[in-house]
Scaffold this motif. Structure first.
Motif, PDB file in Angstrom:
ATOM      1  N   THR A   1       6.372  16.434  -1.210  1.00 21.54           N
ATOM      2  CA  THR A   1       5.363  15.665  -1.926  1.00 21.54           C
ATOM      3  C   THR A   1       5.425  14.246  -1.371  1.00 21.54           C
ATOM      4  O   THR A   1       6.509  13.651  -1.345  1.00 21.54           O
TER       5      THR A   1
ATOM      6  N   ARG B   1       3.432  10.255  -0.579  1.00 21.62           N
ATOM      7  CA  ARG B   1       2.395   9.234  -0.756  1.00 21.62           C
ATOM      8  C   ARG B   1       2.531   8.261   0.402  1.00 21.62           C
ATOM      9  O   ARG B   1       3.632   7.774   0.687  1.00 21.62           O
TER      10      ARG B   1
ATOM     11  N   SER C   1      -0.082  16.372   2.071  1.00 24.91           N
ATOM     12  CA  SER C   1       0.288  16.130   0.675  1.00 24.91           C
ATOM     13  C   SER C   1      -0.249  14.796   0.197  1.00 24.91           C
ATOM     14  O   SER C   1      -0.781  14.675  -0.917  1.00 24.91           O
TER      15      SER C   1
ATOM     16  N   ARG D   1      -0.762  16.248  -3.818  1.00 27.81           N
ATOM     17  CA  ARG D   1      -0.078  17.375  -4.447  1.00 27.81           C
ATOM     18  C   ARG D   1       1.157  17.794  -3.664  1.00 27.81           C
ATOM     19  O   ARG D   1       1.353  17.404  -2.514  1.00 27.81           O
ATOM     20  N   ARG D   2       1.983  18.587  -4.330  1.00 27.71           N
ATOM     21  CA  ARG D   2       3.166  19.177  -3.720  1.00 27.71           C
ATOM     22  C   ARG D   2       2.739  20.326  -2.814  1.00 27.71           C
ATOM     23  O   ARG D   2       1.873  21.123  -3.167  1.00 27.71           O
TER      24      ARG D   2
END
Length: 391
Positions: free
Chosen positions: A220, A222, A372, A377-378
């Protein structure tokens, strides 16, 4: 003592990493020690052929180190029968094409990572190399650094009990290039040129996590481009289109229960830690903090009992409550140590596991990490398969 020469096409030697770590601190260091000892009593002598785009830079590097072999013609270098190995330290966008040419020429492959810009290309390179019957390896230098070797020793010795989590912090402030020169080349911040911290660092985190703790099964992530404008080598502003920070959670399979790893990677962070990268590992029986060179531990039996009270100043010196893990051996340069293993793999068929398939798994993690981040999302990581079994 008898000496056997092995010719190595060294592409990308005018870059910082190719020059400093691979030429000077690895191959030339092996020559300075008299060559690499082999089982039969002979010494393997690396003979580098420098390849790059600038005749001026190549000639200057060759002259500085007493070398005579250099060229800007990669095809001609690969056509030489006295060159057995091809090494690539170019920018990522140029790597796949050159590796394909080297495989077609029948050269053994040793390369920096990422091996390609996408997973499909990385897998195809590994398949082509296997089909050609050549030996191939990917630089995974951090596994050979003192701090992580000590950490690996702790894991193998059962120090942690059941490992619960890994927390990693990597990065430093890379100057934008306007009022101070940047420490990294400008292509690192352009997506079209293969830049971005995910593409650069997630392959590193993959092999560190996989080799020390276990297979990475999900990610996951960002990402962010915190600095939107940077200045290039000519002092001209340009839009930064690649991510300069990534915040990742990696799930690791373990026989004793899953491990969660959270690793922050950033070129927009100022350092307040002992080393530029540190990993804290916490387990039921003890914890460790490992950097590139040092490693500290705190065992269950010596763990203090802090009490949360925000109304009183902290009087404990938490850092002094940790023990230093001793070296117990001399550690050579990590790049040189892996070069020696690869050269022995080529010369006398010694085992070597850090191949193009390992490189492909690193590219896979970077690709899925970026996905991701895009999709929020994972994402589970499917197992790569090769003819005859998993990669």
């Amino acid at each position: 003592m008898a000496r056997t020469t092995i010719g190595i096409v060294l592409n990308g030697v005018t870059g910082r990493m190719g020059y400093r770590q691979h030429l000077v601190r690895s191959l030339l260091a092996i020559r300075e020690q008299g060559g690499l000892p082999l089982r039969d009593g002979t010494r393997l002598w690396p003979e580098p052929l420098l390849v790059g785009r600038s005749e001026t830079k190549l000639a200057e590097i060759a002259g500085r180190h007493g070398l005579t072999e250099w060229t800007t013609d990669l095809a001609a270098a690969l056509a030489r029968p006295d060159m057995q190995v091809y090494f690539d330290a170019q920018v990522t966008a140029q790597r796949e094409k050159a590796l394909r040419l080297a495989i077609e020429a029948g050269k053994h492959i040793y390369t920096e990572k990422p091996t390609a810009e996408d997973l499909a290309s990385a897998v195809e390179l590994a398949r082509l190399a296997d089909a050609a019957g050549i030996k191939h390896g990917v630089v995974q230098d951090k596994l050979f650094l003192p701090g992580l070797r000590k950490l690996d020793r702790l894991v193998k010795g059962g120090f942690f009990g059941r490992i619960l989590s890994v927390r990693g912090e990597f990065g430093y402030w890379v100057f934008e290039g306007d009022w101070q020169p940047a420490q990294r080349p400008s292509w690192n911040y352009r997506a079209a040129d293969g830049g971005g911290i995910v593409v650069d660092m997630f392959p590193h985190w993959h092999y560190v996590l996989e080799q020390i703790f276990g297979p990475v099964t999900a990610v996951t992530a960002r990402t962010a481009t915190h600095i939107p404008t940077r200045w290039d080598e000519a002092g001209q502003p340009y839009p930064a289109t690649a991510d300069d920070a990534a915040y990742g959670i990696f799930e690791i399979a373990s026989p004793a229960g899953g491990i969660v790893a959270a690793i922050n990677s950033s070129w927009t962070v100022r350092v307040y830690r002992d080393e530029l990268v540190e990993f804290q590992v916490d387990g039921t029986e003890g914890s460790a903090v490992a950097g590139l060179r040092n490693c500290r531990i705190q065992h269950r039996s010596t763990t203090p009992k802090p009490v949360w009270n925000p109304d009183l100043p902290v009087t404990e010196d938490f850092r002094s409550q940790w023990q230093v893990v001793p070296d117990n051996e001399e550690y050579d340069n990590g790049f040189k140590a892996q070069w020696e293993l690869f050269l022995r793999h080529v010369a006398q068929d010694e085992p070597y596991s850090w191949d193009l398939w390992a490189g492909a798994r690193g590219v896979q993690l970077a690709e899925l990490g970026l996905r991701s981040a895009r999709e929020g999302r994972r994402i589970e990581i499917p197992e790569l398969t090769v003819p005859g079994g998993p990669a």
